[in-house]
Design a protein around this motif. Structure first.
Motif, mmCIF file in Angstrom:
data_model
loop_
_atom_site.group_PDB
_atom_site.id
_atom_site.type_symbol
_atom_site.label_atom_id
_atom_site.label_comp_id
_atom_site.label_asym_id
_atom_site.label_seq_id
_atom_site.Cartn_x
_atom_site.Cartn_y
_atom_site.Cartn_z
ATOM 1 N N ARG A 1 -18.882 5.406 -19.606
ATOM 2 C CA ARG A 1 -18.447 6.026 -20.871
ATOM 3 C C ARG A 1 -16.994 6.488 -20.772
ATOM 4 N N ALA B 1 -14.056 5.066 -23.106
ATOM 5 C CA ALA B 1 -13.301 5.997 -23.967
ATOM 6 C C ALA B 1 -11.800 5.836 -23.757
ATOM 7 N N ARG C 1 -10.588 2.608 -25.412
ATOM 8 C CA ARG C 1 -10.712 2.572 -26.872
ATOM 9 C C ARG C 1 -9.776 3.538 -27.591
ATOM 10 N N ARG C 2 -9.162 4.464 -26.879
ATOM 11 C CA ARG C 2 -8.300 5.444 -27.550
ATOM 12 C C ARG C 2 -7.157 4.729 -28.255
#
Length: 454
Positions: free
Chosen positions: A127, A131, A134-135
Protein backbone atom coordinates in the motif's frame (compact mmCIF):
# COMPACT_ATOMS: atom_id res chain seq x y z
CA UNK A 1 49.43 31.18 2.90
CA UNK A 2 46.69 29.28 1.05
CA UNK A 3 46.09 30.40 -2.52
CA UNK A 4 42.43 31.49 -3.12
CA UNK A 5 41.87 29.10 -6.02
CA UNK A 6 43.23 26.16 -3.98
CA UNK A 7 40.97 27.05 -1.07
CA UNK A 8 38.00 27.27 -3.46
CA UNK A 9 38.72 23.84 -4.90
CA UNK A 10 38.92 22.41 -1.39
CA UNK A 11 35.60 24.00 -0.43
CA UNK A 12 33.96 22.70 -3.61
CA UNK A 13 35.29 19.20 -2.90
CA UNK A 14 33.55 19.24 0.51
CA UNK A 15 30.14 20.01 -0.96
CA UNK A 16 27.54 17.28 -0.70
CA UNK A 17 25.80 16.11 -3.91
CA UNK A 18 22.74 18.07 -2.75
CA UNK A 19 24.79 21.26 -2.45
CA UNK A 20 26.53 20.65 -5.78
CA UNK A 21 23.17 20.21 -7.53
CA UNK A 22 21.86 23.45 -6.03
CA UNK A 23 25.04 25.31 -6.99
CA UNK A 24 25.01 23.92 -10.52
CA UNK A 25 21.38 24.94 -11.03
CA UNK A 26 22.06 28.45 -9.65
CA UNK A 27 25.14 29.03 -11.81
CA UNK A 28 23.69 27.56 -15.00
CA UNK A 29 23.33 30.24 -17.70
CA UNK A 30 19.76 31.01 -18.78
CA UNK A 31 18.71 29.20 -21.95
CA UNK A 32 19.18 31.18 -25.13
CA UNK A 33 15.74 30.14 -26.29
CA UNK A 34 12.73 28.37 -24.90
CA UNK A 35 12.82 24.60 -25.16
CA UNK A 36 9.42 23.45 -26.43
CA UNK A 37 8.05 20.00 -25.82
CA UNK A 38 8.57 17.24 -28.34
CA UNK A 39 5.46 15.93 -30.17
CA UNK A 40 5.32 12.95 -27.77
CA UNK A 41 5.64 15.24 -24.75
CA UNK A 42 3.00 17.60 -26.13
CA UNK A 43 0.52 14.72 -26.44
CA UNK A 44 1.15 13.74 -22.82
CA UNK A 45 0.83 17.36 -21.65
CA UNK A 46 -2.44 17.77 -23.57
CA UNK A 47 -3.85 14.63 -21.95
CA UNK A 48 -2.97 16.10 -18.54
CA UNK A 49 -4.87 19.30 -19.38
CA UNK A 50 -7.95 17.26 -20.23
CA UNK A 51 -7.61 14.99 -17.19
CA UNK A 52 -5.70 16.94 -14.52
CA UNK A 53 -4.36 14.83 -11.68
CA UNK A 54 -4.42 11.66 -13.77
CA UNK A 55 -1.88 8.93 -12.96
CA UNK A 56 -2.01 7.45 -16.46
CA UNK A 57 1.43 8.84 -17.34
CA UNK A 58 3.23 7.97 -14.13
CA UNK A 59 6.35 5.87 -14.77
CA UNK A 60 7.31 4.09 -11.52
CA UNK A 61 10.00 1.56 -10.69
CA UNK A 62 10.77 -0.03 -7.33
CA UNK A 63 13.59 -2.18 -6.01
CA UNK A 64 13.82 -4.15 -2.80
CA UNK A 65 17.10 -3.58 -0.99
CA UNK A 66 18.15 -6.24 1.50
CA UNK A 67 21.22 -5.64 3.63
CA UNK A 68 22.72 -2.78 5.60
CA UNK A 69 21.48 0.44 3.97
CA UNK A 70 22.83 3.97 4.42
CA UNK A 71 19.77 6.21 4.08
CA UNK A 72 21.91 9.37 3.99
CA UNK A 73 23.87 7.96 1.04
CA UNK A 74 20.57 7.19 -0.70
CA UNK A 75 19.53 10.83 -0.28
CA UNK A 76 22.88 12.11 -1.54
CA UNK A 77 22.82 9.73 -4.54
CA UNK A 78 19.39 11.08 -5.52
CA UNK A 79 20.70 14.64 -5.32
CA UNK A 80 23.73 13.60 -7.36
CA UNK A 81 21.40 12.37 -10.10
CA UNK A 82 19.36 15.58 -9.94
CA UNK A 83 22.52 17.60 -10.43
CA UNK A 84 23.65 15.38 -13.29
CA UNK A 85 20.42 15.34 -15.32
CA UNK A 86 18.68 18.56 -16.28
CA UNK A 87 15.35 16.80 -16.92
CA UNK A 88 15.15 16.02 -13.20
CA UNK A 89 15.28 19.76 -12.50
CA UNK A 90 12.54 20.65 -15.02
CA UNK A 91 8.89 21.52 -14.84
CA UNK A 92 6.48 22.40 -17.66
CA UNK A 93 4.87 25.83 -17.91
CA UNK A 94 2.96 27.77 -20.55
CA UNK A 95 4.77 30.61 -22.30
CA UNK A 96 3.21 33.92 -23.32
CA UNK A 97 1.59 32.25 -26.34
CA UNK A 98 0.01 29.53 -24.17
CA UNK A 99 2.38 26.82 -25.43
CA UNK A 100 4.04 24.37 -23.03
CA UNK A 101 7.81 24.74 -22.57
CA UNK A 102 10.47 23.41 -20.21
CA UNK A 103 11.40 25.57 -17.23
CA UNK A 104 13.74 25.04 -14.26
CA UNK A 105 12.26 24.03 -10.91
CA UNK A 106 12.25 26.97 -8.50
CA UNK A 107 12.57 24.96 -5.27
CA UNK A 108 14.22 21.66 -4.37
CA UNK A 109 14.86 19.37 -7.31
CA UNK A 110 14.44 16.23 -5.18
CA UNK A 111 11.22 15.11 -3.52
CA UNK A 112 12.45 12.39 -1.15
CA UNK A 113 10.58 10.84 1.76
CA UNK A 114 11.48 8.12 4.24
CA UNK A 115 8.71 6.11 5.87
CA UNK A 116 8.48 2.95 7.92
CA UNK A 117 6.17 -0.04 7.70
CA UNK A 118 6.75 -1.94 10.95
CA UNK A 119 6.25 -5.62 11.57
CA UNK A 120 7.22 -6.85 8.10
CA UNK A 121 3.62 -6.26 6.99
CA UNK A 122 3.76 -7.05 3.24
CA UNK A 123 0.24 -5.76 2.60
CA UNK A 124 1.06 -2.44 4.27
CA UNK A 125 4.32 -2.28 2.32
CA UNK A 126 2.47 -2.74 -0.95
CA UNK A 127 0.00 0.00 0.00
CA UNK A 128 2.85 2.39 0.78
CA UNK A 129 4.56 1.69 -2.54
CA UNK A 130 1.30 2.13 -4.44
CA UNK A 131 0.46 5.38 -2.63
CA UNK A 132 3.83 6.85 -3.55
CA UNK A 133 3.48 5.82 -7.20
CA UNK A 134 -0.05 7.24 -7.44
CA UNK A 135 0.49 10.65 -5.84
CA UNK A 136 -0.23 13.26 -8.56
CA UNK A 137 2.40 15.61 -9.92
CA UNK A 138 2.05 19.36 -10.25
CA UNK A 139 3.44 19.93 -13.75
CA UNK A 140 3.88 23.68 -13.34
CA UNK A 141 5.54 23.49 -9.94
CA UNK A 142 7.69 20.38 -10.32
CA UNK A 143 9.81 18.44 -9.79
CA UNK A 144 8.37 15.81 -12.12
CA UNK A 145 9.86 12.87 -10.23
CA UNK A 146 10.12 11.70 -6.65
CA UNK A 147 11.60 8.93 -4.55
CA UNK A 148 10.39 7.20 -1.41
CA UNK A 149 12.41 4.90 0.82
CA UNK A 150 10.14 2.55 2.74
CA UNK A 151 11.67 0.68 5.68
CA UNK A 152 10.20 -2.76 6.38
CA UNK A 153 13.01 -3.88 8.71
CA UNK A 154 16.52 -2.64 9.60
CA UNK A 155 17.94 -4.68 6.72
CA UNK A 156 14.93 -4.60 4.39
CA UNK A 157 13.85 -1.53 2.39
CA UNK A 158 11.97 -0.71 -0.80
CA UNK A 159 13.02 2.26 -2.89
CA UNK A 160 10.25 3.43 -5.21
CA UNK A 161 11.10 6.08 -7.79
CA UNK A 162 8.26 7.60 -9.81
CA UNK A 163 8.82 9.76 -12.87
CA UNK A 164 6.29 11.58 -14.95
CA UNK A 165 6.47 10.44 -18.56
CA UNK A 166 7.02 14.07 -19.59
CA UNK A 167 10.64 13.65 -18.46
CA UNK A 168 11.13 9.90 -18.76
CA UNK A 169 10.65 6.77 -20.81
CA UNK A 170 11.35 3.07 -20.34
CA UNK A 171 15.03 3.62 -21.11
CA UNK A 172 15.17 6.18 -18.30
CA UNK A 173 14.26 3.62 -15.64
CA UNK A 174 17.20 1.34 -16.40
CA UNK A 175 19.61 4.25 -16.86
CA UNK A 176 18.60 5.93 -13.62
CA UNK A 177 18.85 2.76 -11.53
CA UNK A 178 22.31 1.93 -12.89
CA UNK A 179 23.64 5.41 -12.20
CA UNK A 180 21.95 5.62 -8.81
CA UNK A 181 23.55 2.35 -7.68
CA UNK A 182 26.98 3.53 -8.86
CA UNK A 183 26.57 6.83 -7.01
CA UNK A 184 25.23 5.13 -3.88
CA UNK A 185 28.13 2.65 -3.86
CA UNK A 186 30.65 5.48 -3.94
CA UNK A 187 28.89 7.68 -1.39
CA UNK A 188 28.25 4.87 1.08
CA UNK A 189 32.00 4.14 0.96
CA UNK A 190 32.88 7.80 1.58
CA UNK A 191 33.93 8.50 -2.00
CA UNK A 192 32.72 11.07 -4.51
CA UNK A 193 30.80 9.52 -7.45
CA UNK A 194 32.89 9.56 -10.61
CA UNK A 195 30.46 8.86 -13.42
CA UNK A 196 31.67 10.04 -16.84
CA UNK A 197 30.34 13.44 -17.92
CA UNK A 198 27.27 13.50 -20.12
CA UNK A 199 28.03 13.99 -23.83
CA UNK A 200 25.46 16.76 -24.27
CA UNK A 201 22.97 18.94 -22.46
CA UNK A 202 19.34 17.95 -22.13
CA UNK A 203 18.34 20.69 -24.58
CA UNK A 204 20.85 19.39 -27.14
CA UNK A 205 19.51 15.87 -26.68
CA UNK A 206 15.93 17.01 -27.23
CA UNK A 207 16.91 18.87 -30.40
CA UNK A 208 18.94 15.89 -31.65
CA UNK A 209 15.86 13.69 -32.03
CA UNK A 210 13.97 16.10 -34.27
CA UNK A 211 13.49 14.42 -37.64
CA UNK A 212 14.07 16.39 -40.86
CA UNK A 213 10.84 17.25 -42.67
CA UNK A 214 11.74 15.22 -45.77
CA UNK A 215 12.35 12.07 -43.75
CA UNK A 216 9.13 12.54 -41.79
CA UNK A 217 7.16 12.93 -45.03
CA UNK A 218 8.70 9.74 -46.41
CA UNK A 219 7.87 7.75 -43.28
CA UNK A 220 4.35 9.19 -43.18
CA UNK A 221 3.73 7.93 -46.72
CA UNK A 222 4.98 4.54 -45.60
CA UNK A 223 2.54 4.45 -42.67
CA UNK A 224 -0.39 5.36 -44.91
CA UNK A 225 0.44 2.35 -47.07
CA UNK A 226 0.95 0.01 -44.10
CA UNK A 227 -2.35 0.98 -42.44
CA UNK A 228 -4.51 1.14 -45.58
CA UNK A 229 -7.60 -0.95 -44.92
CA UNK A 230 -6.41 -1.97 -41.45
CA UNK A 231 -8.92 -2.76 -38.69
CA UNK A 232 -9.40 0.09 -36.22
CA UNK A 233 -9.69 -2.12 -33.13
CA UNK A 234 -9.29 -5.67 -31.91
CA UNK A 235 -12.64 -7.14 -30.85
CA UNK A 236 -11.57 -8.54 -27.49
CA UNK A 237 -13.73 -11.46 -26.34
CA UNK A 238 -15.08 -9.86 -23.16
CA UNK A 239 -15.49 -6.34 -24.52
CA UNK A 240 -18.95 -4.96 -25.19
CA UNK A 241 -19.19 -1.40 -26.58
CA UNK A 242 -22.09 -0.60 -24.27
CA UNK A 243 -20.12 -1.50 -21.13
CA UNK A 244 -18.96 2.06 -20.57
CA UNK A 245 -15.47 0.81 -19.82
CA UNK A 246 -13.36 3.29 -17.87
CA UNK A 247 -9.68 3.51 -17.06
CA UNK A 248 -9.77 1.34 -13.96
CA UNK A 249 -8.14 -1.97 -14.58
CA UNK A 250 -6.05 -4.79 -13.26
CA UNK A 251 -3.08 -6.90 -14.15
CA UNK A 252 -1.92 -10.49 -14.19
CA UNK A 253 1.78 -11.27 -13.82
CA UNK A 254 3.25 -14.54 -15.06
CA UNK A 255 6.68 -15.84 -15.94
CA UNK A 256 7.90 -17.96 -18.81
CA UNK A 257 10.25 -20.39 -17.06
CA UNK A 258 13.81 -21.28 -18.03
CA UNK A 259 12.85 -24.11 -20.40
CA UNK A 260 10.10 -22.09 -22.11
CA UNK A 261 12.37 -19.05 -22.45
CA UNK A 262 15.26 -21.11 -23.82
CA UNK A 263 13.01 -22.70 -26.44
CA UNK A 264 11.56 -19.39 -27.57
CA UNK A 265 14.96 -17.68 -27.56
CA UNK A 266 16.41 -20.43 -29.78
CA UNK A 267 13.48 -20.16 -32.19
CA UNK A 268 13.90 -16.38 -32.42
CA UNK A 269 17.65 -16.61 -32.90
CA UNK A 270 17.21 -19.15 -35.70
CA UNK A 271 14.92 -16.74 -37.54
CA UNK A 272 16.95 -13.62 -36.84
CA UNK A 273 14.26 -11.84 -34.81
CA UNK A 274 14.23 -10.32 -31.34
CA UNK A 275 12.90 -12.07 -28.27
CA UNK A 276 10.37 -9.24 -27.93
CA UNK A 277 9.09 -10.07 -31.44
CA UNK A 278 8.80 -13.72 -30.47
CA UNK A 279 6.64 -13.07 -27.40
CA UNK A 280 4.56 -10.59 -29.42
CA UNK A 281 3.97 -13.26 -32.07
CA UNK A 282 2.67 -15.72 -29.47
CA UNK A 283 0.40 -13.02 -28.02
CA UNK A 284 -0.99 -12.15 -31.46
CA UNK A 285 -1.67 -15.82 -32.11
CA UNK A 286 -3.69 -15.97 -28.88
CA UNK A 287 -5.62 -12.84 -29.90
CA UNK A 288 -6.38 -14.39 -33.29
CA UNK A 289 -7.81 -17.54 -31.72
CA UNK A 290 -10.09 -15.58 -29.40
CA UNK A 291 -11.19 -12.83 -31.79
CA UNK A 292 -11.30 -14.58 -35.17
CA UNK A 293 -9.24 -11.72 -36.67
CA UNK A 294 -6.30 -12.64 -38.88
CA UNK A 295 -5.32 -9.03 -39.58
CA UNK A 296 -4.19 -7.46 -36.30
CA UNK A 297 -2.75 -4.07 -35.40
CA UNK A 298 -1.17 -3.37 -32.01
CA UNK A 299 0.95 -0.43 -30.92
CA UNK A 300 4.30 -0.36 -29.19
CA UNK A 301 6.62 2.32 -27.81
CA UNK A 302 10.04 2.81 -29.38
CA UNK A 303 12.85 4.61 -27.58
CA UNK A 304 14.41 7.07 -30.03
CA UNK A 305 17.94 6.85 -28.69
CA UNK A 306 19.81 6.72 -32.00
CA UNK A 307 21.47 10.10 -31.52
CA UNK A 308 24.62 9.88 -29.35
CA UNK A 309 23.36 12.87 -27.32
CA UNK A 310 20.46 10.79 -26.00
CA UNK A 311 22.23 7.58 -24.98
CA UNK A 312 23.02 8.61 -21.40
CA UNK A 313 20.40 11.33 -20.97
CA UNK A 314 17.32 10.99 -18.81
CA UNK A 315 14.26 12.26 -20.67
CA UNK A 316 11.24 11.41 -22.79
CA UNK A 317 12.72 10.20 -26.07
CA UNK A 318 10.06 7.82 -27.29
CA UNK A 319 7.38 7.45 -29.90
CA UNK A 320 4.41 5.15 -30.31
CA UNK A 321 4.21 3.18 -33.54
CA UNK A 322 1.74 0.68 -35.01
CA UNK A 323 2.66 -2.94 -35.70
CA UNK A 324 0.42 -4.58 -38.31
CA UNK A 325 0.64 -8.33 -38.83
CA UNK A 326 -1.40 -10.38 -41.26
CA UNK A 327 -1.25 -13.72 -39.53
CA UNK A 328 -0.61 -16.94 -41.45
CA UNK A 329 -2.71 -20.06 -41.15
CA UNK A 330 -2.91 -21.36 -37.62
CA UNK A 331 -0.11 -23.75 -36.84
CA UNK A 332 2.45 -22.19 -39.21
CA UNK A 333 4.96 -21.32 -36.51
CA UNK A 334 7.75 -20.28 -38.85
CA UNK A 335 5.58 -17.81 -40.76
CA UNK A 336 4.06 -16.46 -37.52
CA UNK A 337 7.46 -15.63 -36.04
CA UNK A 338 8.85 -14.37 -39.34
CA UNK A 339 5.97 -12.04 -40.16
CA UNK A 340 5.82 -10.62 -36.66
CA UNK A 341 9.57 -10.06 -36.55
CA UNK A 342 9.48 -8.28 -39.91
CA UNK A 343 6.55 -6.09 -38.81
CA UNK A 344 8.28 -5.08 -35.57
CA UNK A 345 11.52 -4.29 -37.40
CA UNK A 346 9.63 -2.23 -39.97
CA UNK A 347 7.84 -0.26 -37.25
CA UNK A 348 11.12 0.54 -35.49
CA UNK A 349 12.70 1.63 -38.78
CA UNK A 350 9.89 4.16 -39.36
CA UNK A 351 9.51 5.41 -35.79
CA UNK A 352 10.57 8.95 -36.68
CA UNK A 353 7.03 10.22 -37.35
CA UNK A 354 5.14 11.47 -34.27
CA UNK A 355 2.27 9.13 -33.47
CA UNK A 356 -0.21 12.00 -33.59
CA UNK A 357 0.71 12.69 -37.21
CA UNK A 358 0.20 9.02 -38.11
CA UNK A 359 -3.23 9.06 -36.43
CA UNK A 360 -4.23 12.24 -38.27
CA UNK A 361 -3.03 10.83 -41.60
CA UNK A 362 -5.30 7.78 -41.28
CA UNK A 363 -8.28 9.67 -39.84
CA UNK A 364 -8.03 8.45 -36.24
CA UNK A 365 -6.82 11.55 -34.42
CA UNK A 366 -10.09 11.83 -32.48
CA UNK A 367 -9.80 8.40 -30.85
CA UNK A 368 -7.30 9.52 -28.22
CA UNK A 369 -5.18 6.81 -26.64
CA UNK A 370 -6.99 4.03 -28.50
CA UNK A 371 -6.17 5.51 -31.90
CA UNK A 372 -4.88 2.92 -34.39
CA UNK A 373 -5.34 0.09 -31.87
CA UNK A 374 -6.79 -0.65 -28.45
CA UNK A 375 -4.02 -3.17 -27.64
CA UNK A 376 -0.39 -2.33 -26.83
CA UNK A 377 2.73 -4.48 -26.41
CA UNK A 378 5.73 -3.03 -24.56
CA UNK A 379 9.32 -3.99 -23.81
CA UNK A 380 10.57 -3.05 -20.33
CA UNK A 381 14.11 -1.71 -19.94
CA UNK A 382 14.52 -2.76 -16.31
CA UNK A 383 16.69 -5.68 -15.23
CA UNK A 384 14.40 -8.33 -13.76
CA UNK A 385 17.24 -10.44 -12.34
CA UNK A 386 18.60 -10.24 -8.82
CA UNK A 387 21.65 -7.98 -8.46
CA UNK A 388 24.26 -7.32 -5.78
CA UNK A 389 25.78 -3.89 -5.26
CA UNK A 390 27.39 -2.01 -2.38
CA UNK A 391 26.71 -4.84 0.05
CA UNK A 392 23.02 -4.98 -0.89
CA UNK A 393 20.92 -7.66 -2.55
CA UNK A 394 18.52 -6.03 -5.02
CA UNK A 395 15.38 -7.49 -6.53
CA UNK A 396 12.67 -5.82 -8.54
CA UNK A 397 9.58 -4.93 -6.52
CA UNK A 398 6.47 -5.05 -8.75
CA UNK A 399 4.46 -1.83 -8.67
CA UNK A 400 0.72 -2.46 -9.08
CA UNK A 401 -1.00 -1.10 -12.18
CA UNK A 402 -1.87 2.55 -11.63
CA UNK A 403 -4.15 3.20 -14.60
CA UNK A 404 -4.81 1.39 -17.84
CA UNK A 405 -4.31 3.52 -20.97
CA UNK A 406 -5.59 0.80 -23.33
CA UNK A 407 -8.12 -2.01 -23.34
CA UNK A 408 -5.31 -4.55 -23.15
CA UNK A 409 -1.54 -4.39 -22.87
CA UNK A 410 1.34 -6.83 -22.49
CA UNK A 411 4.53 -5.68 -20.77
CA UNK A 412 7.50 -7.95 -21.56
CA UNK A 413 10.58 -7.95 -19.30
CA UNK A 414 13.30 -10.40 -20.36
CA UNK A 415 15.73 -11.71 -17.74
CA UNK A 416 18.82 -13.87 -18.05
CA UNK A 417 16.88 -17.13 -18.26
CA UNK A 418 13.25 -16.15 -17.76
CA UNK A 419 10.74 -13.70 -19.20
CA UNK A 420 8.41 -11.77 -16.93
CA UNK A 421 5.09 -10.85 -18.54
CA UNK A 422 2.45 -8.53 -17.16
CA UNK A 423 -0.96 -8.49 -18.81
CA UNK A 424 -2.73 -5.18 -18.12
CA UNK A 425 -6.41 -4.69 -18.89
CA UNK A 426 -9.33 -2.37 -18.43
CA UNK A 427 -12.24 -3.67 -16.44
CA UNK A 428 -14.62 -5.68 -18.57
CA UNK A 429 -12.39 -6.36 -21.58
CA UNK A 430 -11.57 -9.95 -20.60
CA UNK A 431 -13.35 -12.53 -18.51
CA UNK A 432 -11.51 -14.45 -15.79
CA UNK A 433 -11.23 -17.58 -17.94
CA UNK A 434 -9.61 -15.54 -20.71
CA UNK A 435 -7.00 -14.19 -18.30
CA UNK A 436 -6.12 -17.70 -17.17
CA UNK A 437 -6.07 -18.95 -20.75
CA UNK A 438 -3.59 -16.37 -22.01
CA UNK A 439 -1.12 -17.44 -19.32
CA UNK A 440 -1.49 -21.13 -20.22
CA UNK A 441 -1.40 -20.45 -23.95
CA UNK A 442 1.75 -18.29 -23.96
CA UNK A 443 3.60 -20.74 -21.71
CA UNK A 444 2.66 -23.70 -23.89
CA UNK A 445 3.44 -21.83 -27.12
CA UNK A 446 6.84 -20.73 -25.81
CA UNK A 447 7.72 -24.30 -24.88
CA UNK A 448 6.58 -25.55 -28.28
CA UNK A 449 8.48 -22.84 -30.17
CA UNK A 450 11.79 -24.51 -29.53
CA UNK A 451 10.61 -27.99 -30.49
CA UNK A 452 11.54 -29.35 -33.93
CA UNK A 453 8.98 -28.79 -36.67
CA UNK A 454 7.04 -31.95 -37.56
Amino acid sequence: MTRPETDLRARLARLTPQQRAALKARLAPPPEEELPLSPAQFGIWLFEQLQPGSTAYHNPAAVRLRGRLDADAVREALWYEAGRHEALRCRVVENDEGLPVHAPVDGDAVDFTVTEVPGADEAALLRAVTASARRPFDLERGPLWRAALIRAAPDDHVLVVTFHHLISDGWTLGLFLREFLAAYGALSAGRTPALPPLPASYADAVRAVRTPAARRAESLRHWKEVLAGAPTAIALPGRRPSDGIGRQGGSVVFTLDAAETAGLRAACRARGISLFSGVTALFLDWLRRHTGQNDLVVTTAVADRRAPETQQTIGCFLNTVPVRVRLPEEGDRDALLGRTGAAVADAVAHADVPFGEICAAVGQASRGEDAISNVMVLHANVDDDEQRAAGLRLTRYPVPLIASKHDLGLLITPGRDRIRCELEYREGVLAEDHLADVVRALSAAAAAAGAPDV
